[in-house]
Enzyme design. Sequence first.
Site, PDB file in Angstrom:
ATOM      1  N   ALA A  66      49.599 -98.271 -82.544  1.00 11.03           N
ATOM      2  CA  ALA A  66      49.930 -97.065 -81.784  1.00 11.03           C
ATOM      3  C   ALA A  66      49.251 -97.203 -80.427  1.00 11.03           C
ATOM      4  O   ALA A  66      48.253 -97.923 -80.287  1.00 11.03           O
ATOM      5  CB  ALA A  66      49.435 -95.840 -82.527  1.00 11.03           C
ATOM      6  N   GLY A 111      49.285 -99.195 -86.387  1.00 10.47           N
ATOM      7  CA  GLY A 111      50.595 -98.577 -86.587  1.00 10.47           C
ATOM      8  C   GLY A 111      51.719 -99.598 -86.692  1.00 10.47           C
ATOM      9  O   GLY A 111      52.750 -99.335 -87.312  1.00 10.47           O
ATOM     10  N   GLU A 114      51.630-100.731 -90.187  1.00 11.33           N
ATOM     11  CA  GLU A 114      52.157 -99.629 -91.011  1.00 11.33           C
ATOM     12  C   GLU A 114      53.676 -99.560 -90.932  1.00 11.33           C
ATOM     13  O   GLU A 114      54.352 -99.330 -91.932  1.00 11.33           O
ATOM     14  CB  GLU A 114      51.520 -98.310 -90.555  1.00 11.33           C
ATOM     15  CG  GLU A 114      50.026 -98.293 -90.882  1.00 11.33           C
ATOM     16  CD  GLU A 114      49.281 -97.087 -90.326  1.00 11.33           C
ATOM     17  OE1 GLU A 114      49.345 -96.873 -89.110  1.00 11.33           O
ATOM     18  OE2 GLU A 114      48.643 -96.377 -91.113  1.00 11.33           O
ATOM     19  N   GLU A 134      41.790-100.061 -87.007  1.00 11.20           N
ATOM     20  CA  GLU A 134      41.475 -98.658 -86.697  1.00 11.20           C
ATOM     21  C   GLU A 134      39.988 -98.340 -86.746  1.00 11.20           C
ATOM     22  O   GLU A 134      39.465 -97.645 -85.869  1.00 11.20           O
ATOM     23  CB  GLU A 134      42.228 -97.716 -87.653  1.00 11.20           C
ATOM     24  CG  GLU A 134      43.667 -97.441 -87.250  1.00 11.20           C
ATOM     25  CD  GLU A 134      44.647 -98.460 -87.787  1.00 11.20           C
ATOM     26  OE1 GLU A 134      44.210 -99.562 -88.167  1.00 11.20           O
ATOM     27  OE2 GLU A 134      45.840 -98.153 -87.826  1.00 11.20           O
TER      28      GLU A 134
END
Length: 260
Positions: A66, A111, A114, A134
């Site tokens: 992200a 992300g 993911e 993260e």
Amino acid sequence: MDYKFLDISLVSTSAIVKINRVEKLNALNGEIINNLLMLFENIEEDKNIKVVILTGAGDKAFVAGADIYEMANLNTIEAYQFAKKGTNLLKFIDNSTKIIISAVNGYALGGGFELALAADIIIASKNAKFGFPEVTLGIIPGFGGTQNLPRALGPYLAKELIFSGRIIDSLEAFNLGLVNKIVEPDKLIDITLELAKKISSNGFLALSAAKESINNGLNVGKNEGLNYESNLFAKLFSTNDQKEGMKAFLEKRKPEFKNM
Ligand code: HXC
């Protein structure tokens, strides 16, 4: 329709969706996530598409996570909304009747990992790298990573990867069972398309039912999963595809599925 940061192409019954923000290693900002959701909603309505291949532009990254620039100044409410936006997309992919394949070229981090994990199948190029950095940023995976990785690997390995932030290469990912196949980078899309073609030659209603049964079974107890499977199995006997598939076998010919 034009979707900023997304390139879309069609090859037979497969849609190739390429996240294209190369200068930021295809990092997911809010606009890309919104556009991906809109695109998947439109693809869902398109009866001609059976398989969606998700990949990243350039040879360095699938998606490097992200967008950290966009997340850096979020307050708690905005962070919650951002996480929800991503998980809504991933839930949509999970529940989509289409078969989704991640074709991972380069970094699939945070992300991006993911997003790759939300697909039904992962094909990786030799240079693919997966990880959840993260915790190195003071956060946790927020697009389903703490749920999907333990389901894929079991809690111990998932915790090690999430707690350490360690990045693994394609071979380790393959050995852990996270990746279906490793291919040469320049063959990634062709080999993924070959698989998509093989999958697409089967009855679409059966494909979707198999996906639904497997995904449902991962979230419920075994008996409930078995009942769900029996119901989906039975439902297929009201379709033309089941009649055609079995008739074709008995007549020793290839079936012509009409997806109805
Ligand atoms: C925003 C990113 C980015 C990211 C890379 N870039 N990753 N921008 N968000 N996640 C940008 C860089 O800032 C840089 O642009 C450009 O892409 C190229 O990256 P470099 O770092 O110069 O490349 P390189 O040295 O090759 O390093 C590659 C890398 C590194 C190891 C992948 O970029 C990196 O560590 N990226 C962050 C990976 C990460 O932590 N992902 C998880 C994010 S958290 P500029 O313009 O600055 O030069 C997350 C949470 C998800 O995903 C859940 C949310 C709810």
